[in-house]
Write an enzyme that holds these catalytic residues in place. Structure first.
Site, PDB file in Angstrom:
ATOM      1  CG  LEU A 106       9.045 -17.272  -3.048  1.00 29.50           C
ATOM      2  CD1 LEU A 106       8.947 -17.216  -1.518  1.00 29.50           C
ATOM      3  CD2 LEU A 106       9.528 -15.915  -3.576  1.00 29.50           C
ATOM      4  CG  HIS A 139      -0.160   2.076  -9.349  1.00 30.61           C
ATOM      5  ND1 HIS A 139      -0.389   1.774  -8.022  1.00 30.61           N
ATOM      6  CD2 HIS A 139      -1.228   2.825  -9.741  1.00 30.61           C
ATOM      7  CE1 HIS A 139      -1.542   2.294  -7.653  1.00 30.61           C
ATOM      8  NE2 HIS A 139      -2.074   2.947  -8.665  1.00 30.61           N
ATOM      9  CG  ASP A 183      -2.103   0.912   1.082  1.00 31.07           C
ATOM     10  OD1 ASP A 183      -2.350   1.408  -0.036  1.00 31.07           O
ATOM     11  OD2 ASP A 183      -2.789   1.156   2.092  1.00 31.07           O
TER      12      ASP A 183
HETATM   13  C1  IPE Z   1      -5.630  -2.675  -0.347  1.00 31.44           C
HETATM   14  O1  IPE Z   1      -5.256  -1.345  -0.434  1.00 31.44           O
HETATM   15  C2  IPE Z   1      -5.433  -3.334  -1.667  1.00 31.44           C
HETATM   16  C3  IPE Z   1      -4.057  -3.390  -2.154  1.00 31.44           C
HETATM   17  C4  IPE Z   1      -2.992  -2.991  -1.538  1.00 31.44           C
HETATM   18  C5  IPE Z   1      -3.905  -3.971  -3.456  1.00 31.44           C
HETATM   19  P1  IPE Z   1      -6.323  -0.168  -0.624  1.00 31.44           P
HETATM   20  O2  IPE Z   1      -5.516   1.067  -0.666  1.00 31.44           O
HETATM   21  O3  IPE Z   1      -7.199  -0.451  -1.783  1.00 31.44           O
HETATM   22  O4  IPE Z   1      -7.177  -0.291   0.709  1.00 31.44           O
HETATM   23  P2  IPE Z   1      -8.011   0.796   1.525  1.00 31.44           P
HETATM   24  O5  IPE Z   1      -9.016   1.365   0.591  1.00 31.44           O
HETATM   25  O6  IPE Z   1      -7.041   1.825   1.977  1.00 31.44           O
HETATM   26  O7  IPE Z   1      -8.602   0.031   2.668  1.00 31.44           O
HETATM   27  C1  IPE Z   2      -1.491   0.249  -3.421  1.00 29.84           C
HETATM   28  O1  IPE Z   2      -1.303   1.620  -3.439  1.00 29.84           O
HETATM   29  C2  IPE Z   2      -1.721  -0.320  -4.792  1.00 29.84           C
HETATM   30  C3  IPE Z   2      -3.123  -0.684  -5.083  1.00 29.84           C
HETATM   31  C4  IPE Z   2      -4.104  -0.642  -4.229  1.00 29.84           C
HETATM   32  C5  IPE Z   2      -3.427  -1.140  -6.412  1.00 29.84           C
HETATM   33  P1  IPE Z   2      -2.505   2.644  -3.471  1.00 29.84           P
HETATM   34  O2  IPE Z   2      -2.846   2.937  -4.888  1.00 29.84           O
HETATM   35  O3  IPE Z   2      -3.630   2.185  -2.618  1.00 29.84           O
HETATM   36  O4  IPE Z   2      -1.816   3.927  -2.823  1.00 29.84           O
HETATM   37  P2  IPE Z   2      -2.474   4.939  -1.787  1.00 29.84           P
HETATM   38  O5  IPE Z   2      -2.993   4.132  -0.631  1.00 29.84           O
HETATM   39  O6  IPE Z   2      -3.569   5.643  -2.535  1.00 29.84           O
HETATM   40  O7  IPE Z   2      -1.347   5.832  -1.394  1.00 29.84           O
HETATM   41 MG    MG Z   3      -4.080   2.403  -0.646  1.00 24.66          MG
END
Ligand code: IPE
Ligand code: IPE
Ligand code: MG
Length: 219
Positions: free
Chosen positions: A124, A30, A13
């Site tokens: 792995l 990303h 995240d």
């Molecule tokens: C969870 O992260 C999903 C991934 C890391 C792929 P999100 O950023 O989507 O989750 P919330 O919305 O903060 O709970």
């Molecule tokens: C995690 O990073 C990747 C996915 C959920 C696909 P985010 O895109 O949720 O990044 P933040 O949480 O908005 O910073």
């Molecule tokens: Mg996120």
């Protein structure tokens, strides 16, 4: 102390905030996140990890703007193209957990090929959670009568030892909710694109200090 099998799960995240903090589009975060995943997969076996499950795209992430979803799917194709042969050479078996039927063409076929090409990997097991929802996984398993915890676990996958979440959020966001019943949790403020082998080693050090009791008294 080492154990024979070690299942680590990572909620990757913070890509968006990492990019936005630099004045860059979220997609750049990303892209950098994909590099962090490559580093992590390389480091994992050296740290004793035998199964690594990473949350790449949740079923709720379809709610994001179409352009961001497109960018993520393009990166997923890119990851498969770039990493499959290398993982096969390095003994990394890759599988997908989550729904495949909603992935845009040609991803479903590419996923099948990636799984087939890496199926013999022994070093792995890398599980990519894409279009994944823990609740939906349980619902799906429950449709074919499961009569015990063991049967449910056999359908869903191995229990998780350690869940790591980056970016400072401290929630599960529908990830491996059955499998993490007795998991330890490690939260780090670091955004996922900045995560590396040293962070993974630190998380494991933290994990190894924990006293896991599974409901019993400390032996
Ligand atoms: C969870 O992260 C999903 C991934 C890391 C792929 P999100 O950023 O989507 O989750 P919330 O919305 O903060 O709970
Ligand atoms: C995690 O990073 C990747 C996915 C959920 C696909 P985010 O895109 O949720 O990044 P933040 O949480 O908005 O910073
Ligand atoms: Mg996120």
């Amino acid at each position: 102390m080492t154990q024979r099998s070690l299942h680590v799960a990572i909620i990757m995240d913070g890509n968006g905030r990492w990019a936005q903090g630099r004045g860059w589009p979220r997609a750049a975060g990303h892209r950098a996140g994909m590099e962090a995943l490559r580093r992590t997969v390389e480091a994992a076996p050296k740290l004793g990890i035998t199964t690594l499950t990473v949350y790449a795209f949740s079923s709720d992430n379809w709610k994001r703007p179409a352009g961001e979803v497109r960018a993520l799917m393009a990166l997923f194709r890119n990851y498969i193209r770039r990493e499959t042969a290398k993982c096969a050479r390095n003994g990394v078996r890759i599988s997908l957990i989550g729904r495949r039927d909603r992935l845009p063409f040609p991803l479903p076929g590419m996923v099948d090929e990636m799984e087939a090409a890496t199926r013999d990997g022994q070093k792995l097991h890398l599980r990519l959670a894409v279009d994944y929802s823990g609740r939906d996984a349980i619902l799906e398993a429950a449709r074919s009568s499961v009569a015990s915890r063991e049967e449910m676990s056999a359908r869903l996958g191995p229990d998780v030892d350690l869940v790591i979440r980056t970016s400072g959020e401290q929630r599960v966001s529908d990830f491996l909710i059955w499998e993490s019943a007795y998991a330890e949790f490690h939260f780090t403020p670091r955004f996922w694109p900045d995560f590396g082998a040293a962070d993974l080693a630190l998380a494991l050090e933290d994990f190894r200090q924990r006293n896991r009791r599974f409901g019993a008294t400390a032996a």
